[in-house]
Design a protein around this motif. Structure first.
Motif, PDB file in Angstrom:
ATOM      1  N   VAL A  62      17.442  89.181 -28.036  1.00  0.00           N
ATOM      2  CA  VAL A  62      18.428  88.763 -29.022  1.00  0.00           C
ATOM      3  C   VAL A  62      18.240  89.585 -30.295  1.00  0.00           C
ATOM      4  O   VAL A  62      17.113  89.869 -30.706  1.00  0.00           O
ATOM      5  CB  VAL A  62      18.316  87.244 -29.323  1.00  0.00           C
ATOM      6  CG1 VAL A  62      16.962  86.885 -29.906  1.00  0.00           C
ATOM      7  CG2 VAL A  62      19.437  86.788 -30.251  1.00  0.00           C
ATOM      8  N   THR A  63      19.361  89.977 -30.885  1.00  0.00           N
ATOM      9  CA  THR A  63      19.360  90.671 -32.170  1.00  0.00           C
ATOM     10  C   THR A  63      20.009  89.750 -33.193  1.00  0.00           C
ATOM     11  O   THR A  63      21.116  89.251 -32.979  1.00  0.00           O
ATOM     12  CB  THR A  63      20.149  91.993 -32.087  1.00  0.00           C
ATOM     13  OG1 THR A  63      19.566  92.834 -31.088  1.00  0.00           O
ATOM     14  CG2 THR A  63      20.132  92.721 -33.422  1.00  0.00           C
ATOM     15  N   LYS A  68      24.864  86.254 -37.721  1.00  0.00           N
ATOM     16  CA  LYS A  68      25.409  86.976 -36.571  1.00  0.00           C
ATOM     17  C   LYS A  68      24.308  87.210 -35.537  1.00  0.00           C
ATOM     18  O   LYS A  68      23.138  87.319 -35.884  1.00  0.00           O
ATOM     19  CB  LYS A  68      25.991  88.323 -37.021  1.00  0.00           C
ATOM     20  CG  LYS A  68      27.120  88.205 -38.033  1.00  0.00           C
ATOM     21  CD  LYS A  68      27.590  89.573 -38.486  1.00  0.00           C
ATOM     22  CE  LYS A  68      28.687  89.461 -39.543  1.00  0.00           C
ATOM     23  NZ  LYS A  68      29.139  90.784 -39.999  1.00  0.00           N
ATOM     24  N   TYR A  69      24.722  87.286 -34.269  1.00  0.00           N
ATOM     25  CA  TYR A  69      23.719  87.558 -33.240  1.00  0.00           C
ATOM     26  C   TYR A  69      24.342  88.172 -31.991  1.00  0.00           C
ATOM     27  O   TYR A  69      25.545  88.061 -31.739  1.00  0.00           O
ATOM     28  CB  TYR A  69      22.947  86.290 -32.862  1.00  0.00           C
ATOM     29  CG  TYR A  69      23.757  85.176 -32.240  1.00  0.00           C
ATOM     30  CD1 TYR A  69      24.083  85.168 -30.887  1.00  0.00           C
ATOM     31  CD2 TYR A  69      24.174  84.091 -33.009  1.00  0.00           C
ATOM     32  CE1 TYR A  69      24.795  84.135 -30.313  1.00  0.00           C
ATOM     33  CE2 TYR A  69      24.898  83.046 -32.446  1.00  0.00           C
ATOM     34  CZ  TYR A  69      25.198  83.067 -31.104  1.00  0.00           C
ATOM     35  OH  TYR A  69      25.916  82.035 -30.547  1.00  0.00           O
ATOM     36  N   LEU A  70      23.481  88.824 -31.220  1.00  0.00           N
ATOM     37  CA  LEU A  70      23.853  89.370 -29.921  1.00  0.00           C
ATOM     38  C   LEU A  70      22.750  88.976 -28.948  1.00  0.00           C
ATOM     39  O   LEU A  70      21.605  89.395 -29.097  1.00  0.00           O
ATOM     40  CB  LEU A  70      23.991  90.885 -29.980  1.00  0.00           C
ATOM     41  CG  LEU A  70      24.338  91.588 -28.651  1.00  0.00           C
ATOM     42  CD1 LEU A  70      25.705  91.135 -28.146  1.00  0.00           C
ATOM     43  CD2 LEU A  70      24.305  93.095 -28.815  1.00  0.00           C
ATOM     44  N   TYR A  80      28.157  86.810 -31.461  1.00  0.00           N
ATOM     45  CA  TYR A  80      28.726  85.978 -32.517  1.00  0.00           C
ATOM     46  C   TYR A  80      28.877  86.819 -33.773  1.00  0.00           C
ATOM     47  O   TYR A  80      27.897  87.370 -34.287  1.00  0.00           O
ATOM     48  CB  TYR A  80      27.832  84.767 -32.785  1.00  0.00           C
ATOM     49  CG  TYR A  80      28.393  83.826 -33.828  1.00  0.00           C
ATOM     50  CD1 TYR A  80      29.593  83.164 -33.621  1.00  0.00           C
ATOM     51  CD2 TYR A  80      27.715  83.601 -35.024  1.00  0.00           C
ATOM     52  CE1 TYR A  80      30.113  82.299 -34.578  1.00  0.00           C
ATOM     53  CE2 TYR A  80      28.224  82.732 -35.981  1.00  0.00           C
ATOM     54  CZ  TYR A  80      29.422  82.081 -35.750  1.00  0.00           C
ATOM     55  OH  TYR A  80      29.938  81.229 -36.698  1.00  0.00           O
ATOM     56  N   ASP A  81      30.104  86.956 -34.271  1.00  0.00           N
ATOM     57  CA  ASP A  81      30.390  87.830 -35.406  1.00  0.00           C
ATOM     58  C   ASP A  81      30.426  87.092 -36.734  1.00  0.00           C
ATOM     59  O   ASP A  81      30.830  87.644 -37.756  1.00  0.00           O
ATOM     60  CB  ASP A  81      31.702  88.580 -35.191  1.00  0.00           C
ATOM     61  CG  ASP A  81      32.902  87.641 -35.032  1.00  0.00           C
ATOM     62  OD1 ASP A  81      32.754  86.426 -35.284  1.00  0.00           O
ATOM     63  OD2 ASP A  81      33.985  88.128 -34.659  1.00  0.00           O
ATOM     64  N   GLY A  82      29.998  85.826 -36.718  1.00  0.00           N
ATOM     65  CA  GLY A  82      30.034  85.014 -37.926  1.00  0.00           C
ATOM     66  C   GLY A  82      31.187  84.039 -37.944  1.00  0.00           C
ATOM     67  O   GLY A  82      31.202  83.081 -38.717  1.00  0.00           O
ATOM     68  N   LYS A  83      32.172  84.259 -37.050  1.00  0.00           N
ATOM     69  CA  LYS A  83      33.335  83.374 -36.945  1.00  0.00           C
ATOM     70  C   LYS A  83      33.604  82.958 -35.510  1.00  0.00           C
ATOM     71  O   LYS A  83      33.822  81.791 -35.213  1.00  0.00           O
ATOM     72  CB  LYS A  83      34.576  84.058 -37.530  1.00  0.00           C
ATOM     73  CG  LYS A  83      34.493  84.311 -39.027  1.00  0.00           C
ATOM     74  CD  LYS A  83      35.767  84.965 -39.532  1.00  0.00           C
ATOM     75  CE  LYS A  83      35.700  85.212 -41.042  1.00  0.00           C
ATOM     76  NZ  LYS A  83      36.942  85.858 -41.553  1.00  0.00           N
ATOM     77  N   THR A 193      28.877  98.333 -35.645  1.00  0.00           N
ATOM     78  CA  THR A 193      29.819  97.637 -34.750  1.00  0.00           C
ATOM     79  C   THR A 193      29.095  96.771 -33.708  1.00  0.00           C
ATOM     80  O   THR A 193      29.719  96.296 -32.767  1.00  0.00           O
ATOM     81  CB  THR A 193      30.705  98.662 -34.019  1.00  0.00           C
ATOM     82  OG1 THR A 193      29.867  99.540 -33.237  1.00  0.00           O
ATOM     83  CG2 THR A 193      31.519  99.477 -35.003  1.00  0.00           C
ATOM     84  N   LEU A 194      27.786  96.573 -33.902  1.00  0.00           N
ATOM     85  CA  LEU A 194      27.009  95.838 -32.898  1.00  0.00           C
ATOM     86  C   LEU A 194      27.561  94.437 -32.642  1.00  0.00           C
ATOM     87  O   LEU A 194      27.582  93.966 -31.502  1.00  0.00           O
ATOM     88  CB  LEU A 194      25.543  95.745 -33.348  1.00  0.00           C
ATOM     89  CG  LEU A 194      24.587  95.050 -32.363  1.00  0.00           C
ATOM     90  CD1 LEU A 194      24.485  95.842 -31.068  1.00  0.00           C
ATOM     91  CD2 LEU A 194      23.208  94.879 -32.987  1.00  0.00           C
TER      92      LEU A 194
END
Length: 211
Positions: A62-63, A68-70, A80-83, A193-194
């Motif tokens: 996980v990043t 935000k996370y990937l 998750y882009d924050g929204k 753009t991650l």
């Protein structure tokens, strides 16, 4: 009677000190985490329920950057882009897009996995383990909400780095989920753009917009 009262006060004093000590430890962990611009974690994920004869183990990563996370786990990607939360399932060529409530105290999302304990739990110091020369101090967290599906959570903190090494979630239905951190990297160079979902990369996928 006096001896009994003295003993009760003594036990209460120890419990209070344990709670303060556990809270102080987790506060230090939280402060440390919030100094990083981003965190990249590799981990082992284990799920076990003896009653249901369920046992599985896998690895993931996980990043994290702010909220935000990937997350890559079990063949799926969660972005998750924050929204919006985008769950990408290559095996089914399907993508589910939904909103995620970051204010929900009952959800331990990847973006809160290192700070979720700040609200909604009581604390108590637990055992100390030696893991390859590292002192891992465990803290037992008990949900304040009596209706919670979670029975308790054990957080193992590396006392040298002040990073979380292990999290064990014990649910009331007998399911135990264990996350063990294998690698913990901070302030990594990340693509701008991650956390941005690019629909053009998934032309053959069915996109399910849930809200």
């Amino acid at each position: 009677m006096i001896k009994k009262i003295t003993f009760i006060l003594f036990v209460f004093g120890i419990t209070t000190l344990q709670a303060q000590s556990a809270k102080e430890l987790l506060t230090e962990v939280s402060k440390k985490v919030k100094t990083y611009d981003n965190i990249v974690i590799g981990f082992k994920y284990s799920l076990n329920n003896p009653t249901e004869n369920v046992s599985q183990e896998t690895r993931g990563d996980v990043t994290l950057k702010g909220n935000k996370y990937l997350l890559n786990l079990m063949g799926t990607k969660q972005m998750y882009d924050g929204k919006k939360l985008h769950v990408i399932i290559p095996e089914d060529e399907e993508i589910n897009i939904s909103s995620q409530n970051e204010e929900d105290e009952n959800s331990v999302t990847p973006s809160k996995m290192l700070t979720f304990y700040e609200d909604g739990y009581s604390y108590k110091m637990d055992i100390v383990q030696d893991v390859n020369g590292r002192k891992i101090q465990y803290v037992k967290l008990t949900p304040i909400d009596s209706k919670s599906d979670m029975k308790e959570i054990l957080l193992g903190v590396d006392k040298q780095t002040m990073h979380i090494y292990k999290m064990i979630q014990k649910q009331n239905n007998g399911t135990n989920v264990t996350i063990t951190v294998n690698s913990f990297k901070t302030n990594q160079p990340l693509s701008e753009t991650l956390f941005v979902f690019d629909e053009s990369k998934y032309e053959n996928y069915y996109i399910n917009r849930l809200d």
